[in-house]
Design an enzyme around this catalytic site. Structure first.
Site, PDB file in Angstrom:
ATOM      1  N   THR A 154       0.619  -1.244  -0.063  1.00 39.00           N
ATOM      2  CA  THR A 154      -0.056   0.137  -0.002  1.00 39.00           C
ATOM      3  C   THR A 154       0.906   1.270  -0.036  1.00 39.00           C
ATOM      4  O   THR A 154       2.127   1.148   0.710  1.00 39.00           O
ATOM      5  CB  THR A 154      -0.746   0.021   1.128  1.00 39.00           C
ATOM      6  OG1 THR A 154      -1.713  -1.309   1.184  1.00 39.00           O
ATOM      7  CG2 THR A 154      -1.744   1.341   1.488  1.00 39.00           C
ATOM      8  N   VAL A 197     -12.658  -5.230   1.407  1.00 36.83           N
ATOM      9  CA  VAL A 197     -12.213  -3.938   1.473  1.00 36.83           C
ATOM     10  C   VAL A 197     -11.437  -3.906   2.765  1.00 36.83           C
ATOM     11  O   VAL A 197     -11.798  -4.292   3.992  1.00 36.83           O
ATOM     12  CB  VAL A 197     -13.278  -2.856   1.663  1.00 36.83           C
ATOM     13  CG1 VAL A 197     -12.727  -1.526   1.819  1.00 36.83           C
ATOM     14  CG2 VAL A 197     -14.238  -2.756   0.346  1.00 36.83           C
ATOM     15  N   THR A 228      -0.151   1.127   6.534  1.00 34.12           N
ATOM     16  CA  THR A 228       0.006   0.180   5.528  1.00 34.12           C
ATOM     17  C   THR A 228       0.128  -1.324   6.416  1.00 34.12           C
ATOM     18  O   THR A 228       0.588  -1.494   7.039  1.00 34.12           O
ATOM     19  CB  THR A 228       1.245   0.270   4.735  1.00 34.12           C
ATOM     20  OG1 THR A 228       1.279  -0.902   3.839  1.00 34.12           O
ATOM     21  CG2 THR A 228       2.449   0.701   5.596  1.00 34.12           C
ATOM     22  N   GLY A 229      -0.438  -2.146   6.064  1.00 35.07           N
ATOM     23  CA  GLY A 229      -0.655  -3.649   6.618  1.00 35.07           C
ATOM     24  C   GLY A 229      -1.702  -4.296   6.340  1.00 35.07           C
ATOM     25  O   GLY A 229      -2.419  -4.142   5.477  1.00 35.07           O
TER      26      GLY A 229
END
Ligand code: GLY
Length: 358
Positions: A198, A227, A249-250
């Site tokens: 991301t 999602v 991010t992750g």
């Protein structure tokens, strides 16, 4: 006793005082942090050429955002400038080069937030928009909504004049291979990707305004309209001039459950309010870098306790640019008006510490 007095004073403080804009700093300063994903990253598993390619692309994105801020531009424009470059690069899991769904499509999620007024825009499950972060921003500026998904978001994009980009633009051999390996060996998304990829950016501009932006393709092999956190305001993205701007991010499911981005900002706002009430001078009320780092680390520890991996970037009104990640690496960079300008990938590198000094 000091704590009790501060708590009572906080309760009595009018909301308008708590909600005021960040004070203009005496010396205009700006700060920017970017990420291109966190995960299992080690030098042994990456060729020097690949490492150089990632570093060069991170530097290009960092420079684009930093130029906006150094020229006196808005934090919102800086985060968009940085994220667009990473969306256009096939190296990262956003825009071109996004990971693929179980059916082999790119389904893109993005969100953006303006710390001035906490206006926000987000889109999820979009298949035909080249730069999802621009569509998310258009939702913010040109609709009465915060989040649009799937076909509705595509319809909105058409009505606002966004070009229709074919799926073939987004799909790369690397992502097709990851999907095939996942299906053939029944691996998890983490096994085939080893990182999340991301992209995101957070900025403080010279006027004291902050912004956060995040964009992603999600996780390899996602199904059923899955999602993650990236397009969810408060989970993957949050910006509030009173406290900080955060992009995450992750492993999205865990970041959603913790509400990572808002949790960090809310805790920092509490510290700032407490400092303001107990400090003897304005300077003493300012957030210290250790406070921002401690809070980011403790929220990431909460993610880890639940079983999640990943990282965050954040900037504060004082210009501290902080990284925190519980993975072995995170593609990242930061630049500030004090002359800091650096990118890094692996966790052990000194040149971007996860405990920066500002
Ligand atoms: N953090 C991106 C995702 O889980 O989709």
């Amino acid at each position: 006793m000091k704590t009790l007095i501060a708590t009572i004073a906080l309760a009595l403080m009018p909301a308008a005082v708590l909600a005021q804009e960040a004070p203009a700093s005496e010396k205009p300063r700006w700060s920017l942090a970017i990420h291109g994903g966190a995960g299992t990253l080690s030098r042994d598993a990456m060729t020097p050429e690949k490492e150089a390619e990632y570093e060069a692309m991170l530097q290009t994105a960092l420079d684009a955002g930093a130029k906006v801020l150094a020229d006196g531009g808005d934090a919102m424009d800086a985060v968009k400038a940085a994220v667009i470059i990473m969306e256009d690069s096939p190296l990262f899991n956003a825009g071109k080069g996004a990971v693929l769904t179980w059916d082999g499509d790119a389904e893109l999620d993005a969100s953006i937030m303006d710390g001035r007024d906490r206006s926000a825009g987000a889109i999820a499950g979009v298949r035909t928009v080249k730069n999802p972060i621009l569509l998310a921003d258009r939702v913010r500026t040109d609709s009465p909504h915060v989040m649009l998904v799937g076909e509705g978001a595509e319809q909105f994009a058409l009505e606002k004049g966004f070009a229709v980009t074919p799926q073939s633009y987004f799909i790369t051999p690397m992502r097709l291979d990851a999907l095939e390996r996942m299906k053939a060996k029944q691996l998890s998304a983490l096994d085939v990707d080893l990182k999340f990829g991301t992209v995101g950016a957070v900025a403080l501009d010279q006027k004291g305004n902050m912004a956060a932006a995040t964009s992603t393709g999600g996780m390899t092999g996602k199904r059923w309209g899955r999602v993650g956190d990236a397009p969810v305001i408060g989970a993957g993205t949050y910006a509030d001039n009173r406290a900080c701007a955060v992009s995450a991010t992750g492993w999205g499911e865990y970041f959603l459950r913790v509400g990572v981005a808002h949790e960090i900002c809310a805790r920092l706002r509490g510290v700032k309010e407490f400092n303001a009430l107990t400090a003897e001078s304005d300077g003493a009320a300012a957030l210290q870098p250790e406070e921002a780092e401690y809070i980011a680390d403790s929220v990431m520890a909460d993610v880890k306790d639940l079983g999640g991996d990943g990282g965050v970037i954040l900037v504060t009104p004082e210009g501290h640019a902080v990284f925190s990640f519980n993975t072995t690496g995170m593609y990242r960079g930061r630049a500030t008006s004090d002359g800091v300008n650096e990118v890094a990938i692996f966790g052990s590198e000194d040149k971007v510490s996860s405990t920066p000094d500002h």
